[in-house]
Design a protein around this motif. Structure first.
Motif, PDB file in Angstrom:
ATOM      1  N   UNK A 235       0.867  -1.177   0.000  1.00 17.68           N
ATOM      2  CA  UNK A 235       0.000   0.000   0.000  1.00 17.68           C
ATOM      3  C   UNK A 235       0.903   1.226   0.000  1.00 17.68           C
ATOM      4  N   UNK A 236       0.694   2.110  -0.963  1.00 17.12           N
ATOM      5  CA  UNK A 236       1.495   3.328  -1.051  1.00 17.12           C
ATOM      6  C   UNK A 236       0.572   4.544  -0.989  1.00 17.12           C
ATOM      7  N   UNK A 237       1.168   5.700  -0.720  1.00 17.24           N
ATOM      8  CA  UNK A 237       0.393   6.934  -0.650  1.00 17.24           C
ATOM      9  C   UNK A 237       1.187   8.010   0.058  1.00 17.24           C
ATOM     10  N   UNK A 238       0.837   9.250  -0.200  1.00 12.91           N
ATOM     11  CA  UNK A 238       1.518  10.372   0.450  1.00 12.91           C
ATOM     12  C   UNK A 238       1.161  10.426   1.934  1.00 12.91           C
ATOM     13  N   UNK A 239       1.921  11.200   2.700  1.00 10.28           N
ATOM     14  CA  UNK A 239       1.603  11.398   4.115  1.00 10.28           C
ATOM     15  C   UNK A 239       0.203  11.986   4.242  1.00 10.28           C
ATOM     16  N   UNK A 240      -0.597  11.415   5.147  1.00  7.99           N
ATOM     17  CA  UNK A 240      -1.961  11.898   5.336  1.00  7.99           C
ATOM     18  C   UNK A 240      -2.969  11.257   4.413  1.00  7.99           C
ATOM     19  N   UNK A 241      -2.537  10.300   3.578  1.00 11.26           N
ATOM     20  CA  UNK A 241      -3.465   9.680   2.623  1.00 11.26           C
ATOM     21  C   UNK A 241      -4.391   8.680   3.296  1.00 11.26           C
ATOM     22  N   UNK A 242      -3.978   8.159   4.471  1.00 11.51           N
ATOM     23  CA  UNK A 242      -4.816   7.200   5.191  1.00 11.51           C
ATOM     24  C   UNK A 242      -4.248   5.797   5.239  1.00 11.51           C
ATOM     25  N   UNK A 243      -3.060   5.583   4.648  1.00  6.23           N
ATOM     26  CA  UNK A 243      -2.520   4.219   4.569  1.00  6.23           C
ATOM     27  C   UNK A 243      -2.133   3.670   5.938  1.00  6.23           C
ATOM     28  N   UNK A 244      -1.542   4.497   6.806  1.00  7.45           N
ATOM     29  CA  UNK A 244      -1.169   4.018   8.144  1.00  7.45           C
ATOM     30  C   UNK A 244      -2.407   3.790   9.012  1.00  7.45           C
ATOM     31  N   UNK A 245      -3.425   4.616   8.818  1.00  5.21           N
ATOM     32  CA  UNK A 245      -4.698   4.410   9.521  1.00  5.21           C
ATOM     33  C   UNK A 245      -5.292   3.058   9.152  1.00  5.21           C
ATOM     34  N   UNK A 246      -5.260   2.736   7.868  1.00  8.82           N
ATOM     35  CA  UNK A 246      -5.777   1.444   7.412  1.00  8.82           C
ATOM     36  C   UNK A 246      -4.984   0.304   8.040  1.00  8.82           C
ATOM     37  N   UNK A 247      -3.654   0.421   8.058  1.00 10.91           N
ATOM     38  CA  UNK A 247      -2.818  -0.641   8.616  1.00 10.91           C
ATOM     39  C   UNK A 247      -3.116  -0.845  10.103  1.00 10.91           C
ATOM     40  N   UNK A 248      -3.300   0.250  10.836  1.00 11.55           N
ATOM     41  CA  UNK A 248      -3.615   0.145  12.267  1.00 11.55           C
ATOM     42  C   UNK A 248      -4.950  -0.551  12.500  1.00 11.55           C
ATOM     43  N   UNK A 249      -5.918  -0.307  11.641  1.00  8.98           N
ATOM     44  CA  UNK A 249      -7.216  -0.965  11.792  1.00  8.98           C
ATOM     45  C   UNK A 249      -7.130  -2.447  11.431  1.00  8.98           C
ATOM     46  N   UNK A 250      -6.332  -2.778  10.411  1.00  8.35           N
ATOM     47  CA  UNK A 250      -6.135  -4.181  10.063  1.00  8.35           C
ATOM     48  C   UNK A 250      -5.433  -4.932  11.196  1.00  8.35           C
ATOM     49  N   UNK A 251      -4.581  -4.216  11.935  1.00  7.07           N
ATOM     50  CA  UNK A 251      -3.856  -4.821  13.041  1.00  7.07           C
ATOM     51  C   UNK A 251      -4.616  -4.835  14.351  1.00  7.07           C
ATOM     52  N   UNK A 252      -5.841  -4.310  14.355  1.00  3.47           N
ATOM     53  CA  UNK A 252      -6.636  -4.281  15.570  1.00  3.47           C
ATOM     54  C   UNK A 252      -6.184  -3.222  16.557  1.00  3.47           C
ATOM     55  N   UNK A 253      -5.394  -2.250  16.083  1.00  3.29           N
ATOM     56  CA  UNK A 253      -4.882  -1.188  16.952  1.00  3.29           C
ATOM     57  C   UNK A 253      -5.794   0.026  16.966  1.00  3.29           C
ATOM     58  N   UNK A 254      -6.710   0.085  16.030  1.00  2.96           N
ATOM     59  CA  UNK A 254      -7.638   1.214  15.922  1.00  2.96           C
ATOM     60  C   UNK A 254      -8.972   0.673  15.411  1.00  2.96           C
ATOM     61  N   UNK A 255     -10.048   1.362  15.738  1.00  2.00           N
ATOM     62  CA  UNK A 255     -11.390   0.909  15.342  1.00  2.00           C
ATOM     63  C   UNK A 255     -11.951   1.768  14.218  1.00  2.00           C
ATOM     64  N   UNK A 256     -12.608   1.150  13.239  1.00  2.00           N
ATOM     65  CA  UNK A 256     -13.264   1.923  12.183  1.00  2.00           C
ATOM     66  C   UNK A 256     -14.434   2.728  12.753  1.00  2.00           C
ATOM     67  N   UNK A 257     -14.762   3.835  12.093  1.00  2.00           N
ATOM     68  CA  UNK A 257     -15.930   4.630  12.487  1.00  2.00           C
ATOM     69  C   UNK A 257     -17.194   4.123  11.813  1.00  2.00           C
ATOM     70  N   UNK A 258     -17.060   3.609  10.595  1.00  2.21           N
ATOM     71  CA  UNK A 258     -18.222   3.092   9.851  1.00  2.21           C
ATOM     72  C   UNK A 258     -17.727   2.219   8.715  1.00  2.21           C
ATOM     73  N   UNK A 259     -18.657   1.500   8.085  1.00  2.00           N
ATOM     74  CA  UNK A 259     -18.325   0.634   6.971  1.00  2.00           C
ATOM     75  C   UNK A 259     -18.179  -0.806   7.410  1.00  2.00           C
ATOM     76  N   UNK A 260     -17.485  -1.602   6.614  1.00  2.00           N
ATOM     77  CA  UNK A 260     -17.303  -3.018   6.903  1.00  2.00           C
ATOM     78  C   UNK A 260     -15.822  -3.365   6.816  1.00  2.00           C
TER      79      UNK A 260
END
Length: 292
Positions: free
Chosen positions: A36-61
């Motif tokens: 997964x690539x993207x500029x700083x602030x694109x959301x890639x690290x947020x996605x990784x943290x949610x996949x790792x169970x370190x953060x919770x999604x706000x909505x969606x599946x």
């Protein structure tokens, strides 16, 4: 292995809201090696943290290995992190305990699994090519060797999914190549699903699929034309053409028919700052034109 459908993450601080993911869609197959690539602030690290169970999604599946992470309580999350996922951080201070040897660092998570810690820890160090350095303290290991120890630790719980956050960010290009080769070997030999967040352009040559995230959504995907093994074989036989791109890039279209046009394409037709763009169909192709 991973299914994200219209995934949203909103961070709130006082009266400020930051939308990190804005309806992201993503599917990752079991046994896939992807980046997964993207500029700083694109959301890639947020996605990784949610996949790792370190953060919770706000909505969606968000489904990982058939488990719905949006329905997890704290106990479910602990079980998920211990049994399903392994994590490799860019910063080795988050992976390793400096006053322990390489072997002792790997023994700790093995001990939590209730296994014979020394045999299993040695087996993991051998798997990452560091069996001969097991008795060394961290200050006696290079940055690349420390990252290999971190990968061995991430494998201690026999995860089905391995997540890596900028794993080559603090090593030179030669060591980065070796670490990427290690991920590919682990993916092939153990059947691991591997997701790597990176800025490293070398990675596009190694993985099967590269997903680009922009403004909290998947904007494009690069898919390998041939398998990496086929490319290596052609190279060994002198058949590989350096002019041929290893991957094909596709824009990703959401369920409403929206897609993100690469900024370089818009600049090339003089429409980089345009709020509107003309869309026509010519000879079976959709054509984008700058405003009149």
């Amino acid at each position: 292995m991973i299914h994200c459908d219209n995934l949203v993450k909103i961070y709130k601080a006082a009266d400020l809201e930051v939308v990190a993911l804005q309806g992201l869609d993503l599917n990752v197959e079991k046994g896939e090696l992807m980046a997964i690539i993207g500029n700083s602030g694109s959301g890639k690290s947020t996605l990784l943290n949610m996949l790792g169970g370190l953060d919770r999604p706000s909505a969606g599946k968000l489904l990982v290995d058939g488990k719905n992470l949006l329905n997890f309580n704290e106990r479910d999350l602990v079980k998920y992190k211990r049994e399903t996922v392994g994590f490799v951080w860019q910063n080795n201070a988050r992976n390793l305990i400096p006053y322990l040897t390489a072997l002792e660092n790997v023994e700790l998570p093995v001990l939590l699994q209730g296994r014979r810690k020394r045999d299993r820890a040695l087996e993991l160090l051998e798997a990452v090519g560091l069996g001969h350095r097991s008795g060394n303290k961290l200050n006696q290991l290079s940055g690349g060797e420390q990252q290999r120890v971190a990968i061995a630790i991430a494998l201690a719980n026999q995860p089905k999914l391995l997540l890596a956050d900028e794993p080559t960010g603090s090593v030179d290009s030669k060591m980065a190549n070796q670490i990427l080769d290690l991920f590919r070997e682990l993916n092939r030999s153990m059947g691991l699903t591997v997701v790597i967040v990176t800025h490293d352009p070398l990675l596009a040559k190694k993985v099967d699929r590269v997903v680009a995230i922009r403004d909290g959504k998947t904007s494009s995907e690069m898919i390998r034309r041939k398998s990496y093994a086929e490319e290596l074989e052609e190279l060994a036989n002198g058949l590989n053409s350096e002019e041929e791109e290893s991957h094909v890039e596709y824009a990703v279209m959401d369920k409403s028919g929206r897609l993100q046009i690469p900024s370089s394409y818009l600049e090339s037709i003089g429409a980089s700052n345009a709020q509107r763009i003309r869309v026509t169909v010519e000879n079976g192709r959709i054509v984008l034109l700058p405003p009149e």
